[in-house]
Design a protein around this motif. Sequence first.
Motif, short mmCIF file in Angstrom:
data_model
loop_
_atom_site.label_atom_id
_atom_site.label_comp_id
_atom_site.label_asym_id
_atom_site.label_seq_id
_atom_site.Cartn_x
_atom_site.Cartn_y
_atom_site.Cartn_z
N VAL A 88 1.59 26.32 97.38
CA VAL A 88 0.79 25.13 97.05
C VAL A 88 1.65 24.19 96.21
O VAL A 88 2.39 24.62 95.33
N LEU A 89 1.54 22.92 96.53
CA LEU A 89 2.41 21.91 95.93
C LEU A 89 1.56 20.80 95.33
O LEU A 89 0.65 20.29 95.99
N THR A 90 1.84 20.43 94.10
CA THR A 90 1.16 19.27 93.53
C THR A 90 2.15 18.36 92.84
O THR A 90 3.18 18.82 92.32
N VAL A 91 1.83 17.08 92.87
CA VAL A 91 2.56 16.09 92.09
C VAL A 91 1.56 15.58 91.06
O VAL A 91 0.53 15.01 91.45
N GLY A 92 1.82 15.84 89.79
CA GLY A 92 0.83 15.42 88.80
C GLY A 92 1.23 15.85 87.41
O GLY A 92 2.23 16.54 87.22
N VAL A 101 7.78 11.41 96.96
CA VAL A 101 7.98 12.61 96.14
C VAL A 101 7.54 13.86 96.90
O VAL A 101 8.25 14.87 96.93
N LEU A 102 6.37 13.78 97.54
CA LEU A 102 5.87 14.94 98.29
C LEU A 102 6.83 15.31 99.41
O LEU A 102 7.11 16.49 99.64
N ALA A 103 7.35 14.30 100.11
CA ALA A 103 8.26 14.57 101.24
C ALA A 103 9.50 15.31 100.74
O ALA A 103 9.92 16.32 101.33
N THR A 146 -9.26 8.31 97.37
CA THR A 146 -9.95 8.26 98.67
C THR A 146 -9.24 7.40 99.71
O THR A 146 -9.89 6.74 100.51
N MET A 147 -7.92 7.42 99.71
CA MET A 147 -7.21 6.59 100.68
C MET A 147 -7.12 7.28 102.05
O MET A 147 -7.24 6.65 103.08
N GLY A 148 -6.82 8.58 102.03
CA GLY A 148 -6.67 9.30 103.29
C GLY A 148 -5.44 8.89 104.07
O GLY A 148 -5.46 8.85 105.30
N VAL A 149 -4.38 8.53 103.37
CA VAL A 149 -3.18 8.03 104.04
C VAL A 149 -1.95 8.92 103.83
O VAL A 149 -0.98 8.82 104.57
N LEU A 150 -1.99 9.78 102.81
CA LEU A 150 -0.81 10.57 102.47
C LEU A 150 -0.32 11.44 103.64
O LEU A 150 0.89 11.49 103.90
N PRO A 151 -1.21 12.11 104.36
CA PRO A 151 -0.72 12.95 105.46
C PRO A 151 0.05 12.14 106.51
O PRO A 151 1.13 12.57 106.96
N VAL A 200 0.88 23.72 101.20
CA VAL A 200 -0.40 23.00 101.08
C VAL A 200 -0.28 21.99 99.94
O VAL A 200 0.07 22.36 98.81
N CYS A 201 -0.54 20.72 100.25
CA CYS A 201 -0.49 19.68 99.22
C CYS A 201 -1.86 19.59 98.56
O CYS A 201 -2.86 19.32 99.23
N VAL A 202 -1.90 19.82 97.27
CA VAL A 202 -3.18 19.77 96.56
C VAL A 202 -3.09 18.79 95.40
O VAL A 202 -2.07 18.68 94.75
N LYS A 203 -4.17 18.10 95.16
CA LYS A 203 -4.17 17.10 94.10
C LYS A 203 -5.13 17.49 92.99
O LYS A 203 -6.20 18.02 93.24
N TYR A 204 -4.70 17.19 91.78
CA TYR A 204 -5.53 17.40 90.59
C TYR A 204 -6.22 16.07 90.32
O TYR A 204 -5.55 15.04 90.14
N ILE A 242 -0.06 21.41 105.14
CA ILE A 242 -1.50 21.17 105.30
C ILE A 242 -2.00 20.36 104.10
O ILE A 242 -1.76 20.72 102.95
N CYS A 243 -2.69 19.27 104.40
CA CYS A 243 -3.27 18.41 103.37
C CYS A 243 -4.78 18.38 103.51
O CYS A 243 -5.33 18.74 104.56
N GLY A 244 -5.45 17.90 102.47
CA GLY A 244 -6.87 17.58 102.58
C GLY A 244 -7.04 16.26 103.31
O GLY A 244 -6.07 15.56 103.60
N MET A 245 -8.27 15.89 103.65
CA MET A 245 -8.51 14.65 104.42
C MET A 245 -8.32 13.41 103.55
O MET A 245 -7.97 12.34 104.05
N ALA A 246 -8.55 13.54 102.25
CA ALA A 246 -8.40 12.42 101.32
C ALA A 246 -8.53 12.98 99.92
O ALA A 246 -9.14 14.03 99.73
N SER A 247 -7.96 12.29 98.95
CA SER A 247 -8.17 12.74 97.58
C SER A 247 -9.51 12.19 97.13
O SER A 247 -9.93 11.11 97.56
N THR A 248 -10.21 12.91 96.26
CA THR A 248 -11.55 12.46 95.88
C THR A 248 -11.51 11.35 94.84
O THR A 248 -12.53 10.76 94.53
N LEU A 257 -11.75 18.50 98.28
CA LEU A 257 -11.35 18.36 99.69
C LEU A 257 -10.05 19.09 99.98
O LEU A 257 -9.76 19.41 101.13
N ASP A 258 -9.27 19.38 98.94
CA ASP A 258 -8.03 20.14 99.15
C ASP A 258 -8.30 21.65 99.19
O ASP A 258 -7.46 22.42 99.67
N GLU A 259 -9.47 22.06 98.70
CA GLU A 259 -9.84 23.48 98.84
C GLU A 259 -9.93 23.84 100.33
O GLU A 259 -9.61 24.96 100.73
#
Lengths: 320, 262
Positions: free
Chosen positions: B62-66, B104-106, B127-132, B7-11, B118-124, B39-41
């Motif tokens: 769970v995976l984060t880049v940050g 990096v995520l790949a 808000t691009m919604g393009v990473l997936p 699961v890709c999650v963003k801080y 599994i990703c969220g629909m967009a980061s808050t 949205l990543d919850e």
Amino acid sequence: MAEVLVYVDHVDGAVRKPTLELLTLARRIGDPVAVALGAGAADTAATLAEHGAVKVLTADAAEFTDYLVVPKVDALQAAYDSVSPAAVLVPSSAEGKEIAARLAVRIGSGLITDAIDLTADDQGPVATQSVFAAAYTTKSRITKGTPVITVKPNSAPVEPAAVAGAVEELAVTFGEAATGTKVVARTPRESTGRPELTEAAIVVSGGRGVNGAENFAIIEALADSLGAAVGASRAAVDAGWYPHSNQVGQTGKSVSPQLYIASGISGAIQHRAGMQTSKTIVAVNKDAEAPIFDLVDYGIVGDLFQVVPQLTEAIKARKG
Amino acid sequence: MSLRIVVCVKYVPDATGDRHFADDLTLDRDDVDGLLSELDEYAVEQALQIAGDHDGDAEVTVLTVGPEDAKDALRKALSMGADKAVHVEDDDLHGTDALGTSLVLAKAVEKTGYDLVICGMASTDGTMGVLPAMLSERLGVPQVTLLSEVSVDGSTVKGRRDGDAATVQLEASLPAVVSVTDQSGEARYPSFKGIMAAKKKPVESLDLGDLDIEAGDVGLEGAWTAVDSATERPARTAGTIVNDEGKGGDQLAEYLVSQKFI
Ligand SMILES: Cc1cc2nc3c(=O)[nH]c(=O)nc-3n(C[C@H](O)[C@H](O)[C@H](O)COP(=O)(O)OP(=O)(O)OC[C@H]3O[C@@H](n4cnc5c(N)ncnc54)[C@H](O)[C@@H]3O)c2cc1C
Ligand SMILES: Nc1ncnc2c1ncn2[C@@H]1O[C@H](COP(=O)(O)O)[C@@H](O)[C@H]1O
């Protein structure tokens, strides 16, 4: 002059308004070459030429409807390879952003999403974006590869600019990934007869204050008196009072109409994120402290069940 | 064989706080509290449900880049029930844009090993919604995105996508990249037991070297995009606010006439 690729959003050949707005912006950068895919693609040509598309590349194949997103990326890439454009512009729908994202990765280019304006300078297009729930306006450029930019609806006027457009069939070879995600069933959304939410000049929205699905008739009546689209807050959608496709905000649609009328909506940051760039904002809320009043041009502190029907009647009376 | 879910999650900075730009026109992370993107919850929740359907024969990473603080997001996801975490952290990542983050995520997803991302629909924040979509493109596996319902049946992932023009049912073979919307079902709250257990769960740290990524390909310098300016939007000029004393609707109509909307 350099050519600019414009991805066409259309329904069975009827070009949607945001694409015509894209043509206005594309003409600031170069000569627009449109890419129209799927059933009715060729029927878009006349409208596109009237708005400045010097060429329309069309392709139709079952893959565009039977599989998700990737076949369209293959086609856009084929157009990119044949045109070598100065930029690629795509409407900022959920699907448009995904198409643009994959293309950007494939061609090794930078991506800007949700631009609200575009200008050209000698280093290429400069995109204006509205970020952090519209608290900031930024100007950005793409520094690597061919700029791929998605543009929000209502970002530019639709301007006629007739040219003798040519129509060409685009040869597309689908890659292995194209058939990776199969569409096994499709239920088209029923038309309400009202304008498309993201394209409408006026949006009339209701929130938790509307207090019930049946009461949304009041909001719809006001919308119909103005020829407006109907929006809803997430609270109203989560309560099951109105469809999710009408949700305005961070996880719904982002709208930027000439006039936004919010009734029974408090104005939470996530709602504001989707409507704060509206030109004129009006609110009806019985709580004078509601944060929506920080945004309004005109606000009524009152009961929406009194104010909204009275407003609808007054509008109808004036329109005769 | 056990199902491996990443699961890709963003801080992200708290959206209800005051978000600002730093001098280098990147996000100012110092002045505002961060948290696991809400949205990543939803993505963590769906991962845990799918793992549950596999009677425990599944592992959720769970995976984060940050930055350093992004560990908070991983802890939250672990306390919800994820099994382990991977944190990609490197000073050279500061200012990375979507193209760079997807790279990096790949690499991190591949190194971790996966059947389902599994990703969220967009980061808050962005808000691009393009990473997936970018991840799917880079990994060369199907994209099954913006799902309001998702399930895994053997080696097939199925889901419902509510699009603008139609609702579609989608199917793809694993491995695949999925993203889920906030319509997919409320995310669970971490239990006290979950919070305690999370403290003992493994968090692996990776840097760019571990992923064979050149520093010059990411970060502010390596970014594919550049922000030239960021201007605070002028506060909207204070509007007219009227108390309804029986004629509020009529007054509003007059205002709309004066603004030529009617
Ligand atoms: C990650 C995330 C994403 C989100 N995305 C969105 C989104 O896309 N869109 C969105 O809208 N929200 C979104 N939200 C939810 C948002 O935070 C708010 O909860 C939501 O916008 C509140 O909706 P509301 O204003 O209708 O309800 P409330 O905040 O409950 O406000 C109702 C208002 O109605 C007024 N009222 C009640 N009765 C009357 C009456 N008779 N007459 C006049 N006024 C009345 C009240 O005074 C109150 O101000 C999101 C939240 C999160 C965490
Ligand atoms: N830095 C990051 N680390 C991990 N996952 C991320 C990161 N950025 C984005 N994502 C994932 O990609 C999704 C879409 O993000 P975005 O395209 O930035 O809006 C998020 O909901 C996350 O699941």
